[in-house]
Write a protein that holds these residues in place. Structure first.
Motif, PDB file in Angstrom:
ATOM      1  N   VAL A  65       0.814  -1.216   0.000  1.00  0.00           N
ATOM      2  CA  VAL A  65       0.000   0.000   0.000  1.00  0.00           C
ATOM      3  C   VAL A  65       0.845   1.263   0.000  1.00  0.00           C
ATOM      4  O   VAL A  65       0.310   2.358  -0.066  1.00  0.00           O
ATOM      5  N   ASN A  66       2.170   1.105   0.081  1.00  0.00           N
ATOM      6  CA  ASN A  66       3.089   2.240   0.008  1.00  0.00           C
ATOM      7  C   ASN A  66       2.686   3.358   0.975  1.00  0.00           C
ATOM      8  O   ASN A  66       2.446   4.499   0.562  1.00  0.00           O
ATOM      9  N   PRO A  67       2.602   3.055   2.282  1.00  0.00           N
ATOM     10  CA  PRO A  67       2.103   4.045   3.239  1.00  0.00           C
ATOM     11  C   PRO A  67       3.102   5.169   3.513  1.00  0.00           C
ATOM     12  O   PRO A  67       4.309   4.979   3.403  1.00  0.00           O
ATOM     13  N   ASP A  68       2.565   6.349   3.843  1.00  0.00           N
ATOM     14  CA  ASP A  68       3.429   7.439   4.309  1.00  0.00           C
ATOM     15  C   ASP A  68       2.787   8.105   5.519  1.00  0.00           C
ATOM     16  O   ASP A  68       1.671   7.785   5.909  1.00  0.00           O
ATOM     17  N   SER A  69       3.485   9.034   6.107  1.00  0.00           N
ATOM     18  CA  SER A  69       3.085   9.614   7.390  1.00  0.00           C
ATOM     19  C   SER A  69       1.793  10.425   7.339  1.00  0.00           C
ATOM     20  O   SER A  69       1.217  10.730   8.378  1.00  0.00           O
ATOM     21  N   THR A  70       1.299  10.757   6.156  1.00  0.00           N
ATOM     22  CA  THR A  70       0.050  11.524   6.066  1.00  0.00           C
ATOM     23  C   THR A  70      -1.170  10.630   5.845  1.00  0.00           C
ATOM     24  O   THR A  70      -2.297  11.119   5.864  1.00  0.00           O
ATOM     25  N   ASP A  71      -0.956   9.341   5.636  1.00  0.00           N
ATOM     26  CA  ASP A  71      -2.057   8.425   5.349  1.00  0.00           C
ATOM     27  C   ASP A  71      -2.888   8.099   6.589  1.00  0.00           C
ATOM     28  O   ASP A  71      -2.379   8.081   7.715  1.00  0.00           O
ATOM     29  N   HIS A  72      -4.169   7.805   6.336  1.00  0.00           N
ATOM     30  CA  HIS A  72      -5.083   7.276   7.348  1.00  0.00           C
ATOM     31  C   HIS A  72      -5.490   5.904   6.843  1.00  0.00           C
ATOM     32  O   HIS A  72      -5.937   5.769   5.705  1.00  0.00           O
ATOM     33  N   ALA A  84       0.794   1.464  12.268  1.00  0.00           N
ATOM     34  CA  ALA A  84       0.688   2.560  13.237  1.00  0.00           C
ATOM     35  C   ALA A  84       2.020   3.274  13.445  1.00  0.00           C
ATOM     36  O   ALA A  84       2.045   4.449  13.806  1.00  0.00           O
ATOM     37  N   SER A  85       3.124   2.580  13.211  1.00  0.00           N
ATOM     38  CA  SER A  85       4.430   3.220  13.363  1.00  0.00           C
ATOM     39  C   SER A  85       4.810   4.058  12.144  1.00  0.00           C
ATOM     40  O   SER A  85       5.800   4.780  12.182  1.00  0.00           O
ATOM     41  N   ILE A  86       4.005   3.979  11.072  1.00  0.00           N
ATOM     42  CA  ILE A  86       4.333   4.668   9.819  1.00  0.00           C
ATOM     43  C   ILE A  86       3.349   5.780   9.492  1.00  0.00           C
ATOM     44  O   ILE A  86       3.749   6.871   9.103  1.00  0.00           O
ATOM     45  N   VAL A  87       2.050   5.512   9.615  1.00  0.00           N
ATOM     46  CA  VAL A  87       1.015   6.417   9.111  1.00  0.00           C
ATOM     47  C   VAL A  87       0.464   7.335  10.199  1.00  0.00           C
ATOM     48  O   VAL A  87       0.762   7.175  11.380  1.00  0.00           O
ATOM     49  N   ASN A  88      -0.386   8.281   9.787  1.00  0.00           N
ATOM     50  CA  ASN A  88      -0.999   9.238  10.703  1.00  0.00           C
ATOM     51  C   ASN A  88      -1.933   8.551  11.683  1.00  0.00           C
ATOM     52  O   ASN A  88      -1.909   8.821  12.870  1.00  0.00           O
ATOM     53  N   SER A  89      -2.809   7.649  11.182  1.00  0.00           N
ATOM     54  CA  SER A  89      -3.736   6.935  12.062  1.00  0.00           C
ATOM     55  C   SER A  89      -4.152   5.613  11.445  1.00  0.00           C
ATOM     56  O   SER A  89      -4.154   5.457  10.224  1.00  0.00           O
ATOM     57  N   VAL A  90      -4.490   4.653  12.313  1.00  0.00           N
ATOM     58  CA  VAL A  90      -4.972   3.345  11.887  1.00  0.00           C
ATOM     59  C   VAL A  90      -6.277   3.073  12.630  1.00  0.00           C
ATOM     60  O   VAL A  90      -6.358   3.226  13.846  1.00  0.00           O
ATOM     61  N   HIS A  91      -7.292   2.678  11.873  1.00  0.00           N
ATOM     62  CA  HIS A  91      -8.565   2.251  12.447  1.00  0.00           C
ATOM     63  C   HIS A  91      -8.727   0.792  12.046  1.00  0.00           C
ATOM     64  O   HIS A  91      -8.738   0.476  10.850  1.00  0.00           O
ATOM     65  N   ALA A  92      -8.834  -0.099  13.022  1.00  0.00           N
ATOM     66  CA  ALA A  92      -8.867  -1.531  12.742  1.00  0.00           C
ATOM     67  C   ALA A  92     -10.183  -2.143  13.213  1.00  0.00           C
ATOM     68  O   ALA A  92     -10.678  -1.813  14.288  1.00  0.00           O
ATOM     69  N   LEU A  93     -10.741  -3.024  12.373  1.00  0.00           N
ATOM     70  CA  LEU A  93     -12.012  -3.672  12.666  1.00  0.00           C
ATOM     71  C   LEU A  93     -11.920  -5.170  12.432  1.00  0.00           C
ATOM     72  O   LEU A  93     -11.223  -5.612  11.531  1.00  0.00           O
TER      73      LEU A  93
END
Length: 102
Positions: free
Chosen positions: A5-12, A28-37
């Motif tokens: 998904v090529n995540p960066d620090s501004t991603d949600h 969570a150590s890379i992106v702005n926020s993670v919401h997990a379900l």
């Protein structure tokens, strides 16, 4: 799966069917926020269509395919200019989570 998904620090990130939570922790150590379900199987088909509609321009989604003979494939879904494209990715094999007998 993180590099797909090529995540960066501004991603949600919205992670669905989190399993052990390992991927959520990595993201969570890379992106702005993670919401997990966790997923209720009966709602999965309904949610899939809605998630594609809600994917933002430039958004990426990694979708697991049904396991076959112990291997599982992934599809990278991207949305650019309102167009959705799908790219088959390599096969992976997950080790099943086993609980000790009571």
């Amino acid at each position: 799966m993180t590099p797909l998904v090529n995540p960066d620090s501004t991603d949600h990130v919205l992670e669905i069917d989190i399993g052990s939570g390992y991927e959520s922790t990595v993201l969570a150590s890379i992106v702005n926020s993670v919401h997990a379900l966790a997923v209720i199987p009966e709602l999965d088909a309904l949610a899939t269509g809605r998630l594609l509609d809600q994917l933002t321009d430039g958004g990426r989604r990694v979708v697991p395919e049904d396991p076959t003979k112990g291997t599982q494939g992934f599809t990278l879904v991207t949305k650019n200019g309102g167009e959705i494209t799908r790219q088959a990715l390599s096969l992976v094999r997950f080790v099943p989570f086993l609980r000790p007998e009571n």
